[in-house]
Write an enzyme that holds these catalytic residues in place. Structure first.
Site, short mmCIF file in Angstrom:
data_model
loop_
_atom_site.label_atom_id
_atom_site.label_comp_id
_atom_site.label_asym_id
_atom_site.label_seq_id
_atom_site.Cartn_x
_atom_site.Cartn_y
_atom_site.Cartn_z
N TYR A 259 -8.31 14.97 -8.35
CA TYR A 259 -7.35 14.36 -9.20
C TYR A 259 -6.36 15.16 -9.75
O TYR A 259 -4.93 15.12 -9.86
CB TYR A 259 -8.13 13.64 -10.25
CG TYR A 259 -7.27 12.77 -11.33
CD1 TYR A 259 -6.57 11.65 -10.71
CD2 TYR A 259 -7.38 12.83 -12.66
CE1 TYR A 259 -5.77 10.99 -11.70
CE2 TYR A 259 -6.53 12.26 -13.43
CZ TYR A 259 -5.82 11.04 -13.08
OH TYR A 259 -5.02 10.47 -13.93
N ASP B 191 0.58 -1.07 -0.16
CA ASP B 191 0.02 0.31 -0.01
C ASP B 191 1.04 1.28 -0.14
O ASP B 191 1.78 1.30 0.93
CB ASP B 191 -0.86 -0.07 1.31
CG ASP B 191 -2.00 1.02 1.07
OD1 ASP B 191 -1.62 2.29 0.81
OD2 ASP B 191 -3.10 0.86 1.66
#
Ligand code: NAD
Ligand code: SER
Length: 318
Positions: A143, A54
């Site tokens: 984003y 991760d």
């Protein structure tokens, strides 16, 4: 020979880039990773080294980099535009803290870093047509904000610490191997599946909305070529505009109709993704990439459509 770690390797780009890079650098020299081993893609996971990473866990990245003596990190783990608008906090955490962790490990362990930026770095105030390499970057999505910040972070680690960072601003990517992970340009992939399966498609992007696009083989070639490009020639090393084609939904539909004459497209526009698309360029100027490292895509809309339909027919058993 490079020893490469790929983050987000089970996604749309990573699932194909891992295979392509293993052909270039050797199977054992390309370590695939993702946040979990249960995203599907079992063949890929079993085809060579795979580690669960991760990217919000910097210590885990460092552990794997040291274990395999990695010298290059291709950082693909990210949250894309549409999912990012649904969960801006997650997009910030993964896209910013993940990249920061990768760059910190690269600085400490002497790795090169290649990570994609996006057409999402541009916004409403950017010139829309033939969008210049160096221009206004004021995006309206989380984003896009993370991608502008990412470009700047990569510049910073290169200039301050000498980390060999490189990147391109990808447009929408079209591929048949793995479905896209929740972006605004995803309609241009879904349309091929629905055309073959149902002979019809309902587009969530409106007629007349042009965006830059690229077929996956060209995207893979871009990463491999930029990674090996002569560093002395790279003026825009972390943020090259690249494109292969620019079209609106009706253009891709017309191209598909040449192969499947019964194909029909309707529109059911999603206001969130439409607003994102409207804020992005119609077409990019990619001359800096052409001049600085020889960018030269092979596929246009016609050749991509022929290949996509042929490959998808086989994949779907049609
Ligand atoms: P994708 O969504 O298909 O894949 C991303 C992968 O990252 C997924 O497998 C996901 O599970 C993984 N991931 C998410 N959070 C993670 C975490 N915390 N730790 C580790 N892995 C995690 O995305 P993609 O299309 O392969 O995109 C890769 C990169 O290219 C991203 O930086 C994206 O912004 C950029 N890009 C993609 C496109 C496109 O059209 N595909 C266009 C422009 C830029
Ligand atoms: N294809 C990507 C998206 O739509 C562009 O970065 O999010």
């Amino acid at each position: 020979m490079r020893r490469v770690l790929i983050t987000g390797a089970l996604g749309q780009i990573g699932s194909e880039l891992t295979v392509a890079m293993r052909e270039i650098y050797g199977k054992q020299n390309v370590i695939a990773s993702s946040r979990s081993a249960s995203e599907g893609q079992q063949d890929l996971i079993e085809s060579g080294p795979f580690e669960v990473i991760d990217v919000t866990d910097g210590e885990r990245i460092a552990e794997v980099v040291k274990q395999y003596k990695v010298d290059t990190i291709v950082h693909l783990a990210a949250i894309l535009s549409a999912v990012g608008e649904q969960n801006p906090a997650l997009a910030w955490d993964v896209n910013i803290n993940g990249l920061y962790n990768v760059l910190e490990v690269a600085k400490e362990e002497g790795c090169a870093v290649c990570t994609p930026s996006s057409i999402a770095v541009f916004g409403d105030s950017t010139p829309k047509d033939n969008t210049p390499q160096d221009t206004i970057q004021r995006p309206s999505t989380m984003y896009g904000i993370t991608k502008v910040t990412g470009e700047l972070l990569c510049d910073y680690y290169y200039l301050k610490y000498g980390v060999d960072t490189r990147g391109v601003r990808f447009p929408g990517l079209i591929s048949y191997a793995t479905l896209p992970g929740g972006g605004t340009t995803d309609y241009a992939v879904h349309i091929y599946y629905d055309a073959l399966k149902h002979k019809r498609y309902s587009s969530f992007i409106a007629e007349g909305t042009k965006m830059d696009m690229m077929y996956m083989p060209d995207a893979l070639m871009a990463i491999s070529t930029l990674l090996e490009a002569n560093p002395d020639k790279l003026i825009h090393r972390n943020a090259f505009n690249i494109t292969a084609m620019s079209f609106a939904p009706e253009h891709i539909a017309a191209e598909i109709k040449k192969h499947i004459p019964e194909f029909e497209m309707t529109y059911d526009v999603d206001p969130v993704r439409q607003a994102i698309a409207d804020s992005w360029p119609n077409s990019l100027d990619d001359s800096a990439a052409r001049e600085e490292w020889g960018w030269n895509p092979k596929y246009d809309l016609a050749s991509m459509t022929t290949d996509m339909l042929e490959k998808l027919r086989v994949k779907l058993g049609l």
